[in-house]
Scaffold this active site. Structure first.
Site, PDB file in Angstrom:
ATOM      1  N   ASP A   9      -4.668   0.129  -4.834  1.00  9.89           N
ATOM      2  CA  ASP A   9      -4.510   1.006  -3.711  1.00  9.89           C
ATOM      3  C   ASP A   9      -5.249   2.033  -3.666  1.00  9.89           C
ATOM      4  O   ASP A   9      -5.016   2.931  -4.678  1.00  9.89           O
ATOM      5  CB  ASP A   9      -2.664   1.306  -3.760  1.00  9.89           C
ATOM      6  CG  ASP A   9      -2.475   2.255  -2.554  1.00  9.89           C
ATOM      7  OD1 ASP A   9      -3.251   2.533  -1.554  1.00  9.89           O
ATOM      8  OD2 ASP A   9      -1.313   2.650  -2.626  1.00  9.89           O
ATOM      9  N   ASN A  12      -6.726   8.552  -0.115  1.00 10.04           N
ATOM     10  CA  ASN A  12      -7.530   9.522  -0.165  1.00 10.04           C
ATOM     11  C   ASN A  12      -7.477  10.418  -1.358  1.00 10.04           C
ATOM     12  O   ASN A  12      -8.560  11.145  -1.836  1.00 10.04           O
ATOM     13  CB  ASN A  12      -7.549  10.401   1.230  1.00 10.04           C
ATOM     14  CG  ASN A  12      -8.119   9.719   2.164  1.00 10.04           C
ATOM     15  OD1 ASN A  12      -9.157   9.263   2.442  1.00 10.04           O
ATOM     16  ND2 ASN A  12      -7.154   9.593   3.206  1.00 10.04           N
ATOM     17  N   SER A  13      -6.416  10.603  -1.985  1.00  4.20           N
ATOM     18  CA  SER A  13      -5.999  11.472  -3.161  1.00  4.20           C
ATOM     19  C   SER A  13      -6.042  10.675  -4.498  1.00  4.20           C
ATOM     20  O   SER A  13      -6.425  11.052  -5.443  1.00  4.20           O
ATOM     21  CB  SER A  13      -4.832  12.162  -2.934  1.00  4.20           C
ATOM     22  OG  SER A  13      -4.624  12.901  -1.979  1.00  4.20           O
ATOM     23  N   GLY A 108      -4.754   1.312   9.871  1.00  7.81           N
ATOM     24  CA  GLY A 108      -5.050   1.318   8.241  1.00  7.81           C
ATOM     25  C   GLY A 108      -4.430   0.392   7.385  1.00  7.81           C
ATOM     26  O   GLY A 108      -3.150   0.184   7.636  1.00  7.81           O
ATOM     27  N   ASP A 110      -3.079   0.697   4.591  1.00  7.35           N
ATOM     28  CA  ASP A 110      -2.073   1.194   3.878  1.00  7.35           C
ATOM     29  C   ASP A 110      -0.838   1.260   4.638  1.00  7.35           C
ATOM     30  O   ASP A 110       0.128   1.017   4.419  1.00  7.35           O
ATOM     31  CB  ASP A 110      -2.357   2.757   3.722  1.00  7.35           C
ATOM     32  CG  ASP A 110      -2.842   3.948   4.616  1.00  7.35           C
ATOM     33  OD1 ASP A 110      -3.166   3.157   5.667  1.00  7.35           O
ATOM     34  OD2 ASP A 110      -2.504   4.935   4.539  1.00  7.35           O
ATOM     35  N   ARG A 111      -1.042   1.255   5.938  1.00  7.82           N
ATOM     36  CA  ARG A 111      -0.144   1.442   6.958  1.00  7.82           C
ATOM     37  C   ARG A 111       0.487  -0.033   7.155  1.00  7.82           C
ATOM     38  O   ARG A 111       1.740  -0.302   7.278  1.00  7.82           O
ATOM     39  CB  ARG A 111      -0.399   2.033   8.340  1.00  7.82           C
ATOM     40  CG  ARG A 111      -0.769   3.611   7.920  1.00  7.82           C
ATOM     41  CD  ARG A 111      -1.485   4.163   9.443  1.00  7.82           C
ATOM     42  NE  ARG A 111      -0.140   4.473  10.037  1.00  7.82           N
ATOM     43  CZ  ARG A 111      -0.388   5.328  11.228  1.00  7.82           C
ATOM     44  NH1 ARG A 111      -1.465   5.559  11.519  1.00  7.82           N
ATOM     45  NH2 ARG A 111       0.582   5.665  11.899  1.00  7.82           N
ATOM     46  N   ASP A 130       5.409   7.538   5.084  1.00  9.47           N
ATOM     47  CA  ASP A 130       4.639   7.508   3.680  1.00  9.47           C
ATOM     48  C   ASP A 130       4.179   9.007   3.568  1.00  9.47           C
ATOM     49  O   ASP A 130       3.588   9.426   4.526  1.00  9.47           O
ATOM     50  CB  ASP A 130       3.450   6.650   3.945  1.00  9.47           C
ATOM     51  CG  ASP A 130       2.826   6.555   2.592  1.00  9.47           C
ATOM     52  OD1 ASP A 130       2.701   7.428   1.705  1.00  9.47           O
ATOM     53  OD2 ASP A 130       2.055   5.531   2.582  1.00  9.47           O
ATOM     54  N   THR A 133      -1.485  12.147   1.294  1.00  3.69           N
ATOM     55  CA  THR A 133      -2.367  12.987   1.591  1.00  3.69           C
ATOM     56  C   THR A 133      -2.136  13.378   3.221  1.00  3.69           C
ATOM     57  O   THR A 133      -2.073  14.444   3.455  1.00  3.69           O
ATOM     58  CB  THR A 133      -3.719  12.566   1.540  1.00  3.69           C
ATOM     59  OG1 THR A 133      -4.125  12.091   0.159  1.00  3.69           O
ATOM     60  CG2 THR A 133      -4.966  13.643   1.628  1.00  3.69           C
TER      61      THR A 133
END
Length: 160
Positions: A9, A12-13, A108, A110-111, A130, A133
């Site tokens: 995964d 951004n962070s 995205g 992630d979504r 979620d 970031t």
């Protein structure tokens, strides 16, 4: 030896890896996302995280990746090719849920993965929040389809 999936995964962070064997998560590790890393640097990072659990790339039989950092997605693709491991990249078309928005390819990874997880773990309809970031709010319809959401600044950015 049992097959082992390396799940990656890339946010951004943080970069988070999970090792899955026989359908069970056996290890999770996390590192700060290297924003401008070369393919070799990403490979060293992943290799180092694997070694924390006495695992080597040779133990990995396949890779699944959800990423919101395109340059690092490309690095994972290059690593999978170099290591001759099958790779699935999470995106519209590979995440097995219907996407009912005007531009599905803009949603995205992630979504989409969050929506699928909510559907499978808790059922639908659902709202997925979620806190990363960015803070994302996503809606999953009663039939399991991703139907949209919103993005707001994450907690740290909001405090700034």
């Amino acid at each position: 030896m049992l097959a082992m999936l390396l799940a990656i995964d890339i946010g951004n962070s943080n970069v988070t890896i999970g090792l899955v064997r026989s359908g069970s998560l056996v290890a999770v590790r996390r590192a700060t996302t290297p924003a401008r890393a070369s393919v070799d640097e990403v490979e060293l990072l992943i290799d180092g995280l694997l070694r924390l659990d006495d695992v080597a790339f040779a133990d990995v039989s396949a890779i699944a990746c959800a990423s919101v950092v395109p340059v690092l997605t490309g690095a994972v693709q290059a690593i999978a090719e170099r290591r001759e491991r099958p790779l699935v990249i999470a995106e519209a078309g590979t995440v097995p849920i219907a996407i009912r928005v005007d531009r599905p390819s803009d949603v995205g990874a992630d979504r989409l993965v969050n929506a699928l997880a909510a559907q499978r773990l808790y059922g639908t309809p659902a709202v997925v929040v979620d806190l990363g970031t960015a803070t994302t709010f996503d809606c999953v319809a009663a039939d399991g389809a991703y139907v949209g959401g919103a993005i707001a600044p994450g907690l740290e950015l909001g405090l700034e």
